[in-house]
Design a protein around this motif. Structure first.
Motif, PDB file in Angstrom:
ATOM      1  N   GLY A 222      47.326  41.749  34.487  1.00  0.00           N
ATOM      2  CA  GLY A 222      48.380  42.532  34.507  1.00  0.00           C
ATOM      3  C   GLY A 222      48.592  43.832  34.945  1.00  0.00           C
ATOM      4  N   ARG A 223      47.354  44.415  35.024  1.00  0.00           N
ATOM      5  CA  ARG A 223      47.259  45.926  35.307  1.00  0.00           C
ATOM      6  C   ARG A 223      47.206  46.188  37.009  1.00  0.00           C
ATOM      7  NH1 ARG A 223      43.878  45.046  30.734  1.00  0.00           N
ATOM      8  NH2 ARG A 223      44.704  46.131  29.101  1.00  0.00           N
ATOM      9  N   VAL A 224      47.989  47.187  37.340  1.00  0.00           N
ATOM     10  CA  VAL A 224      48.095  47.111  38.941  1.00  0.00           C
ATOM     11  C   VAL A 224      46.791  47.859  39.157  1.00  0.00           C
ATOM     12  CG1 VAL A 224      49.134  48.397  40.723  1.00  0.00           C
ATOM     13  CG2 VAL A 224      50.671  47.292  39.053  1.00  0.00           C
ATOM     14  N   ALA A 225      45.963  46.923  39.990  1.00  0.00           N
ATOM     15  CA  ALA A 225      44.846  47.790  40.826  1.00  0.00           C
ATOM     16  C   ALA A 225      44.884  48.498  41.998  1.00  0.00           C
ATOM     17  CB  ALA A 225      43.475  46.616  40.824  1.00  0.00           C
ATOM     18  N   ALA A 226      45.877  48.111  42.675  1.00  0.00           N
ATOM     19  CA  ALA A 226      46.313  48.568  44.154  1.00  0.00           C
ATOM     20  C   ALA A 226      47.745  48.263  44.691  1.00  0.00           C
ATOM     21  CB  ALA A 226      45.167  48.141  45.221  1.00  0.00           C
ATOM     22  N   ARG A 227      48.313  49.186  45.241  1.00  0.00           N
ATOM     23  CA  ARG A 227      49.487  48.830  45.792  1.00  0.00           C
ATOM     24  C   ARG A 227      49.602  49.770  46.978  1.00  0.00           C
ATOM     25  NH1 ARG A 227      53.489  49.587  41.695  1.00  0.00           N
ATOM     26  NH2 ARG A 227      53.582  47.515  41.547  1.00  0.00           N
ATOM     27  N   GLU A 249      41.115  52.038  32.405  1.00  0.00           N
ATOM     28  CA  GLU A 249      42.039  50.989  32.052  1.00  0.00           C
ATOM     29  C   GLU A 249      41.669  49.486  32.546  1.00  0.00           C
ATOM     30  OE1 GLU A 249      46.934  49.909  32.111  1.00  0.00           O
ATOM     31  OE2 GLU A 249      45.910  50.945  33.935  1.00  0.00           O
ATOM     32  N   ILE A 250      41.036  49.422  33.622  1.00  0.00           N
ATOM     33  CA  ILE A 250      40.666  48.090  34.366  1.00  0.00           C
ATOM     34  C   ILE A 250      39.218  47.924  34.167  1.00  0.00           C
ATOM     35  CG2 ILE A 250      40.527  46.983  36.573  1.00  0.00           C
ATOM     36  CD1 ILE A 250      43.065  47.986  37.479  1.00  0.00           C
ATOM     37  N   ARG A 251      38.602  49.107  33.765  1.00  0.00           N
ATOM     38  CA  ARG A 251      37.087  48.968  33.461  1.00  0.00           C
ATOM     39  C   ARG A 251      36.131  48.379  34.552  1.00  0.00           C
ATOM     40  NH1 ARG A 251      36.468  50.733  28.094  1.00  0.00           N
ATOM     41  NH2 ARG A 251      38.427  50.650  26.827  1.00  0.00           N
TER      42      ARG A 251
END
Length: 582
Positions: A222-227, A249-251
């Motif tokens: 659910g956390r954006v890693a790339a756009r 956040e994504i660790r």
């Protein structure tokens, strides 16, 4: 019309919001005299008769409702459907998961096209032919017993024999209608790059949109890693790399392992003038398969493979699983017995199986179904089917090996014949050309020409016989089943080794008549566990080997040497098999 048995969304790795299953009851007819085309059976007003079939089950299966084992070269299917209102403003794609072997398709009497090859998917854009209202879909399938046809374990006789089983004819995977935008991805390839923490994305659109772009959004839990948004100017193909953030956040980067099958979500959106014209949801796994000396590595760590041979047959559906849950269950059963992978034998499996292998963490060897007569038509057919499987399944992180040939089937003189060796080498190099991310087991078992992995098939029941594989020289000079490991003119010193078929233990209660296993049957469950444990321990202790593959997951008709019966009932407690695999 009642709900179909197989009504689930067929491709969860390419999911869309608007779709309609066309599985369920169809009209059906045998065309023994091959007169359907001339008599225009495809016309909407023509009835195929009283027979009904449950698609996607082949007519030879009980779940089809036909359950006839009489061979017929040509069969017909027909059904009507209403275009759902929500598809009215979209482009309409008609998808077939697989049809064995040649399929011809008509919509409302208009010929849409044909497809050859029994294990791959095909699609028609029917937007201009499919407006509001009722439509009639007709399919003609031709499936001969020709030896140049890649058929795998389907019998090339009218009846099953030895280790070949009931043939499968016609539609045997799902049929569905799907709504897409005016501009949409016809295909996309996702290639992980773990060293750079990135994903290489290649997208091919159906057409070049005016003032168009493609937006890619990768996320982890659910956390954006790339756009990234990439504009399109002259070519409907784009290639870019998404660099994945791994902050607090994504660790970190989350790699895909069988023991920790991390998956990132990916949304691919086609934009026109900044507005979303199409959206497809998929996923990817960050993982790298490679060879380091005589070891196979996953994500640069040495990988030991505990594989089981899995032929993907069901008593009631043949090559077609009775349900989506059955495909998931096969993955779960494999893992529960302590295996970390499956060698899918002589079958390109249903994409739903690969989805669950991705999600649950199971390594997969994907194998081209064999043809059985070395000639030019066989070569072309094998190349076509293997290339189509790579196209369809490239994005699945679970697949780590492609196997073009098995035990010299279809290349019987490969030990010394240059023509057969060239076919092996052509398929080997073709795989690496189309997919540089995976390994190739060239001719699995013996008589190996070009290959990344030295594989051995040996069905001895006695662990002491495995002492013949205790050094590299003894492996390469061995001759299981009377076949040399290397084809003439090829040296495989220094390559990884896998003991890729062994075991095959049957129980006395299942044996007799046409039913068989290897080296006689065992008397009871304890005897099965004792022999299984001893031969598995022997395989695990082979020095220098990178893994093993036990034969096999389930009984398959007359071949009763599975750890499970054909209904997936274990022949001993699952934890007992797992204990001996640990």
């Amino acid at each position: 019309m009642t709900s179909p048995i197989r009504g689930e969304y067929p491709r969860p790795d390419r999911k869309r919001e608007h779709w309609l299953t066309l599985n369920g009851q169809w009209e059906f007819a045998f065309d023994q005299e091959n007169r359907g085309r001339q008599e225009r059976w495809y016309q909407p007003g023509h009835s195929l008769g009283d027979l009904k079939i449950e698609v996607p089950f082949p007519y030879q299966s009980s779940l089809s409702g036909i359950n006839s084992q009489e061979h017929c070269d040509v069969v017909w299917y027909k059904r009507s459907f209403q275009l759902p209102e929500e598809l009215g403003g979209l482009r309409r794609l008609l998808h077939f998961g697989a049809a064995d072997y040649v399929a011809e398709v008509w919509l409302d009497g208009q010929f849409l096209g044909s497809h050859t090859g029994g294990y791959s998917d095909f699609t028609f854009d029917i937007t201009s032919q499919c407006g509001p209202g009722e439509h009639t879909l007709a399919v003609r399938c031709e499936d001969r017993l020709d030896f140049d046809q890649p058929r795998g374990k389907q019998s090339y006789r009218p009846e099953p024999f030895a280790c070949w089983y009931t043939p499968v004819t016609g539609l045997w995977q799902s049929v569905w209608l799907e709504g897409v935008g005016e501009y949409y991805p016809e295909d996309f390839r996702l290639t992980p790059d773990i060293e750079n923490g990135a994903l290489k994305v290649e997208v091919t659109l159906n057409e070049l949109p005016p003032h168009g772009s493609v937006r890619l959004t990768a996320s982890f839990k659910g956390r954006v890693a790339a756009r990234q948004e990439v504009g399109l100017t002259t070519d409907r193909f784009l290639q870019t790399s998404l660099f994945l953030r791994h902050d607090e956040e994504i660790r970190g980067l989350h790699l895909w392992y069988p023991t920790d099958p991390n998956l990132y979500d990916l949304t691919i959106e086609t934009l026109v003038d900044g507005q979303v014209a199409d959206r497809v949801e998929t996923y990817f796994g960050l993982r790298k398969v490679s060879v380091c000396g005589d070891k196979i590595t996953l994500n640069n760590q040495v990988l030991y493979q505990r594989l089981i041979l899995d032929q993907g047959y069901w008593a009631d559906g043949l090559l077609t699983a009775p349900s989506a849950e059955a495909l998931k269950k096969d993955v779960e059963l494999t893992l529960a017995m302590g295996y970390n992978g499956a060698r899918k034998h002589q079958k390109f499996e249903d994409p739903l199986y690969l989805y669950w292998a991705d999600k649950l963490g199971l390594l997969v060897w994907s194998e081209l179904p064999s043809a059985y007569w070395l000639r030019d038509s066989e070569k072309r057919n094998l190349m076509r089917d293997l290339s189509e499987a790579i196209r369809r399944d490239y994005n699945h992180p679970s697949i780590i090996v492609w196997t073009p040939l098995n035990e010299s089937w279809g290349v019987p003189a490969i030990q010394s014949q240059e023509e057969a060796q060239r076919l092996n080498d052509c398929l080997y190099h073709m795989v690496h050309c189309l997919d540089g991310t995976r390994l190739v087991s060239g001719n699995d078992g013996w008589e190996q020409a070009q290959t990344d992995i030295v594989t051995v098939h040996d069905y001895t029941a006695w662990p002491e016989d495995l002492k013949g594989y205790e050094s590299e020289d003894s492996v390469l000079n061995n001759s299981p089943a009377g076949q040399l490991i290397s084809a003439q003119g090829y040296g495989h010193w220094g390559k990884p080794k896998i003991f890729s078929e062994f075991g095959g233990i049957a129980m006395a209660k299942d044996s007799g008549g046409d039913n068989w296993g290897y080296n006689g049957a065992v008397a009871d469950t304890q005897a099965l566990l004792d022999r299984f444990g001893a031969i598995t321990r022997g395989a695990k202790e082979l020095p220098g080997f990178s893994g093993y593959c036990y034969t096999q997951l389930t009984d398959v008709f007359q071949e009763v040497n599975g750890l499970l019966d054909m209904e997936r009932n274990p022949k001993a407690p699952l934890e007992e098999f797992k204990k001996r695999n640990s």
